[in-house]
Scaffold this active site. Structure first.
Site, PDB file in Angstrom:
ATOM      1  N   LYS A 135     -10.898 -12.953 -23.593  1.00 36.19           N
ATOM      2  CA  LYS A 135      -9.530 -13.353 -23.916  1.00 36.19           C
ATOM      3  C   LYS A 135      -9.473 -13.665 -25.410  1.00 36.19           C
ATOM      4  CE  LYS A 135      -6.030 -16.876 -23.698  1.00 36.19           C
ATOM      5  NZ  LYS A 135      -5.970 -16.789 -25.184  1.00 36.19           N
ATOM      6  N   GLY A 195     -13.262 -22.880 -30.415  1.00 32.23           N
ATOM      7  CA  GLY A 195     -11.911 -23.359 -30.663  1.00 32.23           C
ATOM      8  C   GLY A 195     -11.871 -24.862 -30.831  1.00 32.23           C
ATOM      9  N   SER A 196     -10.760 -25.451 -30.436  1.00 34.40           N
ATOM     10  CA  SER A 196     -10.520 -26.864 -30.713  1.00 34.40           C
ATOM     11  C   SER A 196     -11.114 -27.766 -29.637  1.00 34.40           C
ATOM     12  CB  SER A 196      -9.016 -27.132 -30.802  1.00 34.40           C
ATOM     13  OG  SER A 196      -8.416 -27.042 -29.518  1.00 34.40           O
ATOM     14  N   PRO A 241      -9.600 -30.466 -28.112  1.00 40.35           N
ATOM     15  CA  PRO A 241      -8.722 -30.688 -26.962  1.00 40.35           C
ATOM     16  C   PRO A 241      -8.737 -29.533 -25.962  1.00 40.35           C
ATOM     17  CG  PRO A 241      -7.616 -31.343 -28.981  1.00 40.35           C
ATOM     18  CD  PRO A 241      -8.865 -30.627 -29.394  1.00 40.35           C
ATOM     19  N   THR A 242      -8.736 -28.289 -26.459  1.00 48.12           N
ATOM     20  CA  THR A 242      -8.778 -27.148 -25.544  1.00 48.12           C
ATOM     21  C   THR A 242     -10.107 -27.112 -24.803  1.00 48.12           C
ATOM     22  OG1 THR A 242      -7.305 -25.883 -26.968  1.00 48.12           O
ATOM     23  CG2 THR A 242      -8.597 -24.641 -25.375  1.00 48.12           C
ATOM     24  N   ALA A 243     -11.202 -27.438 -25.482  1.00 49.25           N
ATOM     25  CA  ALA A 243     -12.515 -27.459 -24.834  1.00 49.25           C
ATOM     26  C   ALA A 243     -12.559 -28.471 -23.694  1.00 49.25           C
ATOM     27  CB  ALA A 243     -13.601 -27.773 -25.857  1.00 49.25           C
ATOM     28  N   GLU A 261     -10.176 -32.527 -38.529  1.00 51.83           N
ATOM     29  CA  GLU A 261     -10.275 -31.167 -39.049  1.00 51.83           C
ATOM     30  C   GLU A 261      -8.892 -30.647 -39.429  1.00 51.83           C
ATOM     31  OE1 GLU A 261     -12.766 -27.212 -37.898  1.00 51.83           O
ATOM     32  OE2 GLU A 261     -11.523 -28.063 -36.312  1.00 51.83           O
ATOM     33  N   GLU A 272     -18.393 -23.975 -28.930  1.00 53.26           N
ATOM     34  CA  GLU A 272     -18.535 -24.116 -30.380  1.00 53.26           C
ATOM     35  C   GLU A 272     -17.186 -24.569 -30.896  1.00 53.26           C
ATOM     36  OE1 GLU A 272     -17.858 -23.876 -33.920  1.00 53.26           O
ATOM     37  OE2 GLU A 272     -17.976 -21.687 -33.795  1.00 53.26           O
ATOM     38  N   CYS A 322     -14.672 -22.850 -39.427  1.00 52.82           N
ATOM     39  CA  CYS A 322     -15.136 -24.060 -38.745  1.00 52.82           C
ATOM     40  C   CYS A 322     -16.306 -24.714 -39.468  1.00 52.82           C
ATOM     41  CB  CYS A 322     -15.517 -23.737 -37.303  1.00 52.82           C
ATOM     42  SG  CYS A 322     -16.833 -22.500 -37.138  1.00 52.82           S
TER      43      CYS A 322
END
Length: 494
Positions: A180, A233-234, A236-238, A391, A255, A288
């Protein structure tokens, strides 16, 4: 919807790639170029329906691909690399339009690295193994069994390079993949599906589905048929991904972001230090690993700032397709507003902008699209302030000073992140001493962004979990098994 879009003269299929064929969705979403501020394509927007179809295709293809010999898997991965190299100009042009990164960087570094990722893991696969060892006369044999279908979710800042970094080891290990890509930059993933099919990747082994995290992404990471999830990614999404994967105990490799420090000691080569600091503006700061917190010994802070400013002010913003451009646009208007929000709040709290401090002029005469943000350096910032702790993911650096080595290490480790750190010093003993104390997955000493795929890569604290690269990638993508065989109990059949 139209099935193809023409981007930089390159036809790009806007549909998903599932089970070896193109699949359209009723809904679509628009991907827009940060270079021209115009729509590039209407992409099929996947939902739980496409997630189910893609996982089903990956599960159906898994037994055959897992049973494919190592040499044949490696051959096919090399063929994918060949295809990437043959279409390097197309891939570079399309990705520059899609995410705004410099065309010259895509040509010289990013797309060659995509091909290298496939070749590296193809070669590592052929050498994967450890010597058998004995325990009281018994033989221990270690093997790496393919785990099953993998969901790989990639970000928008380096779309194809980071996708290949995940796809290559997963396929090399004998797993099947559902990729995705980020909805802000999905185009080169679609081109990769075509390249993989042309290279002989069997139907269902690599699937590409496009859409948003709240529907497509959630359905993928919560699917009980998925055996590995890798996400960049971020934070919160993790956390949402981890919660969705938890009921199925699906192993995760995460990561995440960083707030990496660059430590400059008084005994450092200050010219080198300034060069490394300015390098953190690469890709408009949307990296990152970027060392966005400059920590400089107080006695040389003035001279360092002078050298840094001289170099930073020579950076040329403009159209990323032009060879003379050093700074392209950020990926999206929402990202620009987010970056500027961080800076405005920092200035309101008492920070001082040494350079920059706001968006670019948007002057079409300079090639700026209106999504450029001026390279910014902020001083007079407190360690506990938002601009130091969070970040930004844009061309914004902060500068703090220290007087002792212990204070430098404390400042460097004083965030919730731990992805990377850069250290500039002329003292070998200090370099070893400080590097050993830094909380980071990677420490660079008197250099930056030197990456070898044999080395482990990942973060500590909120910068992620797990390590990938070399054997670490295969440890994650496989079920590692030990077979212990007794010396007795065998029948002699002659």
């Amino acid at each position: 919807m139209t099935e193809r879009a023409i981007v930089a003269g390159v036809p790009v299929d806007t549909r998903h790639w599932i089970g070896g064929r193109r699949v359209a969705s009723p809904g679509t979403f628009t991907t827009t170029s940060p270079v021209t501020r115009t729509a590039l394509a209407e992409m099929s927007r996947g939902t739980a329906l496409e997630a189910e179809a893609a996982v089903a295709a990956a599960r159906a293809a898994f037994p055959g691909w897992a049973a494919t010999g190592r040499a044949e898997r490696a051959r096919i991965l090399h063929a994918v690399a060949d295809g990437v190299e043959q279409r390097l100009e197309d891939l570079a042009a399309v990705e520059t339009h899609d995410n705004g990164a410099l065309l010259r960087s895509h040509r010289r570094g990013v797309m060659p690295r995509v091909a290298h990722n496939f070749r590296f893991f193809a070669e590592w696969l052929l050498t994967l193994g450890r010597d058998d060892f004995a325990t009281r006369g018994h033989t221990n044999h270690i093997s790496w069994d393919p785990a099953g279908p993998c969901v790989l979710i990639t970000p928008w800042n380096a779309p194809l390079m980071l996708a290949s970094w995940k796809i290559a080891p997963a396929l090399a290990a004998g797993n099947t993949v559902v990729l995705k890509p980020a909805e802000w930059s999905p185009l080169t993933a679609s081109l990769l599906a075509d390249i993989a099919a042309g290279a002989g990747v069997p139907p269902g082994v690599l699937n590409v589905v496009q859409g948003y995290g709240e529907d497509l992404g959630r359905a993928l990471v919560s699917h009980p048929g998925v055996r590995r999830i890798s996400f960049t990614g971020s934070v919160p999404t993790a956390r949402r991904i981890a919660a969705a994967a938890a009921p199925n105990l699906t192993p995760l490799s995460l990561e995440l972001g960083g707030k990496s420090p660059l430590l400059v000691f008084a005994d450092a080569d200050l010219g080198l230090a300034a060069d490394l600091a300015v390098e953190q503006y690469d890709n408009a700061g949307q990296v990152c690993l970027a060392a966005t917190r400059l920590l400089v010994e107080e006695s040389v802070a003035g001279e360092f700032t002078r050298l840094f400013t001289e170099r930073a002010e020579r950076l040329r913003p403009g159209d990323p397709r032009e060879p003379g451009t050093d700074l392209g646009p950020v990926v999206d208007a929402r990202q620009l507003e987010r970056i500027d929000g961080f800076v405005r709040r920092a200035l309101a709290a008492g920070a001082r902008a040494v350079i920059g401090g706001g968006p670019g002029t948007g002057d079409s005469g300079t090639g700026e699209s209106g999504l450029h943000y001026r390279p910014t350096l902020l001083t007079d910032v407190a360690q506990e302030s938002e601009i130091v702790q969070e970040e930004v993911f844009g061309p914004v650096l902060t500068l703090q000073t220290f007087t002792t080595e212990e204070e430098a290490v404390g400042l460097a480790n004083g965030t919730r992140f731990g992805l990377a750190a850069t250290l500039v010093t002329g003292d070998r003993a200090r370099a070893a001493r400080v590097a050993a104390q830094l909380v980071a997955g990677t420490v660079w000493v008197n250099c930056f962004f030197v990456r070898d795929l044999r080395a482990p890569f990942g973060g500590s604290r909120d910068s992620g979990t797990g390590r990938e690269g070399g054997g670490w990638s295969f440890d994650f993508h496989c079920d590692v098994k030990n077979t212990v065989t007794a010396p007795k109990g065998w029948r002699d059949h002659g």
